[in-house]
Design an enzyme around this catalytic site. Sequence first.
Site, PDB file in Angstrom:
ATOM      1  N   THR A   1      -6.270  62.621 -27.776  1.00 22.94           N
ATOM      2  CA  THR A   1      -5.974  62.079 -26.313  1.00 22.94           C
ATOM      3  C   THR A   1      -5.549  62.865 -25.339  1.00 22.94           C
ATOM      4  OG1 THR A   1      -5.460  60.154 -27.379  1.00 22.94           O
ATOM      5  CG2 THR A   1      -4.505  60.231 -25.264  1.00 22.94           C
TER       6      THR A   1
ATOM      7  N   GLU B   1       1.641  62.769 -34.973  1.00 22.51           N
ATOM      8  CA  GLU B   1       2.320  63.316 -36.049  1.00 22.51           C
ATOM      9  C   GLU B   1       3.632  63.269 -36.231  1.00 22.51           C
ATOM     10  OE1 GLU B   1      -0.699  66.577 -35.090  1.00 22.51           O
ATOM     11  OE2 GLU B   1      -0.816  66.704 -37.339  1.00 22.51           O
TER      12      GLU B   1
END
Lengths: 285, 746
Positions: B525, B707
């Site tokens: 992104t 993450e």
Amino acid sequence: MKWFDYQAPRNIGEAVEAMTLHPTARPLAGGTDLLVQMRAGRRTPDLIVDIKKIPELNQLHFEPGLGLTLGAAVPCYRIYNDSAVSRAYPSLAEVANIIGGTQIQGRASIGGNLCNAAPSADSIPLLIALGATARITGPSGERTIDVAAFCTAPGVNVLQPGEILVSIQIPPTAGGARYLRFIPRNEMDIAVAGAGVSVTLSNGNIQSAKIALASVAPTPITVDASSLSGAPVNDDTLKKAGELAAAAAKPITDMRGTADYRRHLCAVLTRRALASAIAAAKESK
Amino acid sequence: MSTQYNVIGTRPIRHDGADKVTGRALYGADIQLNGLLHGAILRSPHAHARIKRIDTSKAEALPGVKAVATAADFPAAGDKIVDLGEGATPLSYIRGNVLAQGKVLYRGHAIAGVAATSAHIAEEAASLIEVEYEVLPCTLTAPDAMKDGAPILHEDLHMQEFGKKTDKVNNVADHFRFSIGDAEKGFEEADLIIEREFHTSTVHQGYIEPHNATVLWNNDGRVQVWTSTQGSFVVRDTTACILDLPVAQVKVTPMEIGGGFGGKIPVYLEPVAAVLSKKSGRPVKIVMTRKDVFEASGPTPGSYIRAKIGAKRDGTFTAAQAYLAYEAGAYPGAMVGPGAMCIFAAYDIKNVTVDGYDVVVNKPSTAAYRAPGATNAAFAAESVVDEIAEKLGIDPVDIRLKNAAKEGTQRVDGPKYRRVGCVEVLQAIKASEHYNAPLGGPNRGRGIGIGFWFNVGLPSSCTISVNADGSVNLVEGSTDIGGTRTSIAMQAAEVLGIPAEQVHPSVVDTDSIGFTAVTGGSRTTFATGWAAIEAARDIVRQMKERAAKLWETEPAEVNFENGVFSKNGKSMPFAELASKIGETGGPIVGRGAVNPRGVGGSFAGAIADVEVDPETGKTQVVRFTSIQDVGKAIHPAYVEGQMQGGSVQGIGWGLNEEYYMDTTGTMRNSSLLDYRMPTALDLPMIETIIVEVPNPGHPFGVRGVGEANIVPPPAALANAIHQAAGVRLRTLPMKPSTIMEAVWAK
Ligand SMILES: Cc1cc2nc3c(=O)[nH]c(=O)nc-3n(C[C@H](O)[C@H](O)[C@H](O)COP(=O)(O)OP(=O)(O)OC[C@H]3O[C@@H](n4cnc5c(N)ncnc54)[C@H](O)[C@@H]3O)c2cc1C
């Protein structure tokens, strides 16, 4: 996976004949053990005998004085959806409801659970505690044996070549029963240990109790619980039942748990299952 | 301070939604080609053995078998060093993991491939290949592998120490040290020092879709690959490298991907299928079983960690030190570097020393897994922080706030943070309803943890073409694991002033788009989004030229705002101008190709409430909240999804997941039944709190969200279990038997 043939006999005679002619044939009930084992290469039958189309193996019939006839191929969902059976044997309905998940229960049978003879099979300790017997038919006729004597080693049972399990008979119960297992997850898991308990009461004391265990020996095992007969219903008795179970267990250490931990679980589960069975027995009065 | 956006921050339906919910989406194994052969792989039954002889003659003689391949069919690797985006690696390691040569280094290590007219024949043929082994003793954990006399995996692997090759051969590929300030002096200033040891198990990402590859080695010499991967260009480059072909002789078409989490970056099957296709002249498809996925793909390292923190009575951390030994598996590359950088990354500590060891063991070669290396490290650091807070009688959030990293804080590996959101994440925890709610029952505990992940930039490409109906087609090369088609399309839509639905995104093959690095490092992104922004800006520039032409003015005179071109009272919406591109000069194609700096690290936190059965040690997660600074949430629903997904994986890692190895190096629980990932019935609804501290390095403030959220959960659970059961668990997983044993030992 290797090639194999498939047959779906319409009666017991045809099934026994097919099984007798093909020494490596396997009966197929729900297939939730068998197909998994075949895909993993653990079983390589050259013939699959689908027993789901045989009427006797689909019987689910409860008669108050006589008990329950549970056809060997009846899938779990039919057991817990049957209100008469659920009322008479709530512990059995509960076990049918914890084997696998909803999809598995649409196919998996108690007969298959028994014949698969896994040490961890969830229904067997309860069947033993309920005093169930197994009706077997084969080339040399019919015989009936106690479920407690059905399994002989991991994955091995008493069935002789050509024999199939027709039904499981469960006598009427006067008390309460419960099966409890320990799994690290909340569903879709194999019992680290399991305890099936049944109990009858008389004058507030234990009249008789039966205890059987899963996952702590090469087969489901029966615990000698005769010393509980006549014992008062109190915490000491519950604790003693747990100790009997822990002493009877012969667990190993493997990926599902250590031997010490499993023995400990036998005590905890037996105590909890007995307490729950006693409560059920009181309620059923 | 919030900027007004039209598209960013909204929740449009994903562009690939219809295909995914109807089952029409084509995943790797769905590909069907004329003349397709099915492949099977022969895998090592031993964790460590020398291959004395391979005889494939019986397999070749089986009717239906069309080709057999072993490592001998690959071009020689020599001592070539290659860089496929994850640092310099000897080609012999990458190749050796695809098909073993000389030695097998873990159970499941691929030895040979077979292609046949059916999968069953291929399987049977593989079992007919005769391999003579000299079985060697195996070593399975970092501490064991580092001992004198441990079995050596690679006789030619000399330990590198502090950047220099040594002559030591000890299963340690690398020993490095990061240091700032003077840790020894820092500990002297401390009133309280806590040092603890931690062990974590090897765990698997657990993606639903197994690895797969279908390859056609065409008659013109081009190699065509269909696969589900996190990086089609990585597959292209790795496959070409192993086969010693120019990169563009390989064309990779990425299929839809059923999860990756870092595990679908390495290449396992493609080069084997390629050789089998070349030999048979037909396309070959290979799909792993679940057992293969566990035994022979790339789980994330197990580890041994020692962490030590010194604090003053008021809670100020004066020094920290850590020793991390991570299990790389069969080949070097254990992600211990990131672990070492992250272990104290959430704190502003002036004196820190961290030693890292990259250790080879007889387990599958490890791969990335969401913030690779950081979760193990945070489990250690956050457990020690919690213990310090407890001993000093300080609230766990307050002690973290007191020491929290902020703009200017120097990390142990050197860099100083730009604007980061660690403090904001902690404040959000403190202000949350969850943190302040009563526990609601006996045997319950609440724990928190925080963690950090860098995120990465790396190259991305994007082209956008304008349609006469006012919509645009967006072409990109980032395989879509988490909804990135939409988050990228939304950024283009924002620039173009059109709705997200008017952008039609496609993920295309490696012939059809410029180089694009992996979908990983939470970069997609951020970086491919940036490429889309550039491509959209290019469109706006060209559209201004067209408007200028129509209005007979200079492009610089044309205004563009909220999707409307205007000049002196004349105005034209994007769609209307798009309908005139034919008459004003023809097609308009915008391009964006970036290799962005300005990456913004992400901090995440977790609040976990657990209930521990005091008699069985079973932990039930009663309530769980994930808190993360995401920079800017482009599509908040997908951001929440990432936070929930990372949390769930972190919970599994913390409570039950592990590679249960026997002494021969066989994984005993290589099925989803026994591996025990949490199911929906094991989890509460994961609550989320999105924190937005915009990344000054990205046009829309994006940091990347995939993450950091997996980093805190095991630590938060350990801290919660401590409160619930009175024991501190320092070994993962914190399964029921481990908890009971700790209770008994108390
Ligand atoms: C996802 C999953 C979850 C599971 N969870 C559980 C669980 O929670 N608890 C549990 O105990 N088990 C579990 N199982 C195992 C399995 O579902 C049960 O053992 C089930 O009861 C087996 O019944 P079945 O009808 O499917 O047996 P099948 O697979 O059809 O048969 C099992 C074995 O018995 C033999 N057999 C079947 N019927 C007869 C017969 N009439 N006469 C002679 N031999 C016969 C078959 O040849 C085979 O060897 C699970 C399995 C799966 C796949």
